[in-house]
Design a protein around this motif. Structure first.
Motif, PDB file in Angstrom:
ATOM      1  N   ARG A   1     110.575  93.737  70.393  1.00 17.60           N
ATOM      2  CA  ARG A   1     110.659  92.734  71.458  1.00 17.60           C
ATOM      3  C   ARG A   1     112.105  92.311  71.688  1.00 17.60           C
ATOM      4  N   ALA A   2     112.859  92.150  70.602  1.00 19.52           N
ATOM      5  CA  ALA A   2     114.255  91.722  70.722  1.00 19.52           C
ATOM      6  C   ALA A   2     115.083  92.758  71.463  1.00 19.52           C
ATOM      7  N   ILE A   3     114.914  94.031  71.103  1.00 18.46           N
ATOM      8  CA  ILE A   3     115.718  95.082  71.730  1.00 18.46           C
ATOM      9  C   ILE A   3     115.305  95.270  73.184  1.00 18.46           C
TER      10      ILE A   3
ATOM     11  N   SER B   1     115.729  81.633  68.906  1.00 22.70           N
ATOM     12  CA  SER B   1     115.100  82.902  69.278  1.00 22.70           C
ATOM     13  C   SER B   1     116.152  83.920  69.701  1.00 22.70           C
ATOM     14  N   LEU B   2     117.134  83.482  70.481  1.00 26.24           N
ATOM     15  CA  LEU B   2     118.192  84.390  70.923  1.00 26.24           C
ATOM     16  C   LEU B   2     119.031  84.857  69.730  1.00 26.24           C
ATOM     17  N   ILE B   3     119.295  83.959  68.789  1.00 22.67           N
ATOM     18  CA  ILE B   3     120.071  84.335  67.599  1.00 22.67           C
ATOM     19  C   ILE B   3     119.340  85.422  66.816  1.00 22.67           C
ATOM     20  N   GLU B   4     118.029  85.246  66.636  1.00 24.37           N
ATOM     21  CA  GLU B   4     117.246  86.254  65.909  1.00 24.37           C
ATOM     22  C   GLU B   4     117.253  87.583  66.657  1.00 24.37           C
ATOM     23  N   ASP B   5     117.095  87.509  67.985  1.00 27.23           N
ATOM     24  CA  ASP B   5     117.115  88.740  68.782  1.00 27.23           C
ATOM     25  C   ASP B   5     118.470  89.439  68.690  1.00 27.23           C
ATOM     26  N   MET B   6     119.539  88.659  68.714  1.00 31.02           N
ATOM     27  CA  MET B   6     120.877  89.252  68.615  1.00 31.02           C
ATOM     28  C   MET B   6     121.086  89.921  67.262  1.00 31.02           C
ATOM     29  N   ASN B   7     120.528  89.342  66.214  1.00 33.75           N
ATOM     30  CA  ASN B   7     120.651  89.964  64.890  1.00 33.75           C
ATOM     31  C   ASN B   7     119.973  91.333  64.872  1.00 33.75           C
ATOM     32  N   TRP B   8     118.789  91.413  65.510  1.00 29.45           N
ATOM     33  CA  TRP B   8     118.124  92.718  65.604  1.00 29.45           C
ATOM     34  C   TRP B   8     118.954  93.688  66.438  1.00 29.45           C
TER      35      TRP B   8
END
Length: 277
Positions: free
Chosen positions: A64-66, A20-27
């Protein structure tokens, strides 16, 4: 171990991988890249703080990620606030025009009919299709004609006072309003960069504490006084004062900040660990 060369390479513990953190960091990285591209388009360097950034995300997971990593986004883009918008076209719109050197010879007398048709279409939607590499089928004078991305020129139109950049489902716009306070903060950051470069040229270690004597004028002098605590912290200066650097012992250097210059003297006085003790 006897030697690293005789030791097995450690095995990864996949249970510690946070997908989940990896996906958020990509965003987050995509958003930062778009924000920097918007700054570059406007010719505003990252060291200059800006009042806000506006983000329009068509994918809910991007927002949500940002929001989760908002502090990192604001720090990387050097903005004071972030807003989320539902209508990206309010900050960046498009104008699609025929590529005349290509379509002129091809359509001939039918070219005005294409221009009339384009005036009736949604240019924002057209631009997104073309930027994705899609081909378009349009009816010109009763005949179907297929067009590709090279057949059109796509111009971007920023909202006045903003610079924006868009990539598929994500848009980032930056507010270009620079208040007097933000201008001074930008100059203070430039001053820090200049001192750090002088530290490097003087051969100082990264944890050397220093005395800084500077000669500056105008807004730059005001900026140093206003943000002296920040400057001292960033440069490890145990003393920061205005004066005549040429009368001081230590490394003397002239530094350019935009159109202004300042003279600085740096003298090493110790190490950071010594100060903390």
């Amino acid at each position: 171990p006897e030697s690293v060369h005789l030791t097995d390479y450690p095995e990864a513990d996949t249970s510690k991988v946070d997908l989940s953190l990896i996906e958020d960091m990509n965003w987050l990285l995509r958003a930062v890249e778009l924000g920097r591209a918007a700054r570059n388009k406007a010719g505003v360097k990252v060291r200059q703080p800006l009042p806000r950034a506006v983000i329009a995300a068509r994918d809910a997971s991007a927002r949500r990620a940002i929001e989760r990593l908002l502090d990192q986004f604001m720090d990387e883009l050097n903005v004071k606030a972030v807003e989320f918008a539902d209508r990206p076209e309010e900050y960046l719109s498009y104008r699609v025009k025929p590529n005349l050197p290509v379509l002129g010879p091809r359509l001939g007398a039918r070219l005005p009919a294409l221009q009339k048709l384009l005036a009736e279409l949604d240019h924002n939607q057209l631009a997104r299709q073309l930027r994705l590499g899609h081909r378009l089928t349009l009816v010109i004078d009763g005949e179907e004609e297929e067009f590709g991305p090279d057949d059109f020129l796509v111009e971007t139109i920023d909202r006045p006072g903003f610079a924006a950049f868009e990539d598929r489902d994500l848009l980032v716009a930056v507010d270009l309003t620079i208040t007097p306070e933000l201008k001074l903060e930008g100059l203070a950051r430039d001053f820090v960069r200049g001192v750090q470069e002088a530290r490097k040229n003087a051969g100082f270690e990264i944890d050397d504490t220093i005395v800084v004597v500077y000669r500056a004028s105008g807004e730059l002098a005001e900026a140093v006084e206003r943000f002296r605590d920040y400057i001292a912290h960033e440069t490890l200066a145990v003393e920061l004062r205005a004066g005549d650097p040429e009368r001081e012992d230590g490394h003397i250097e002239e530094v350019r900040v935009g159109r202004e210059r300042f003279l600085v003297s740096l003298r090493r006085v110790g190490r950071l660990a010594e100060v903390r003790r």
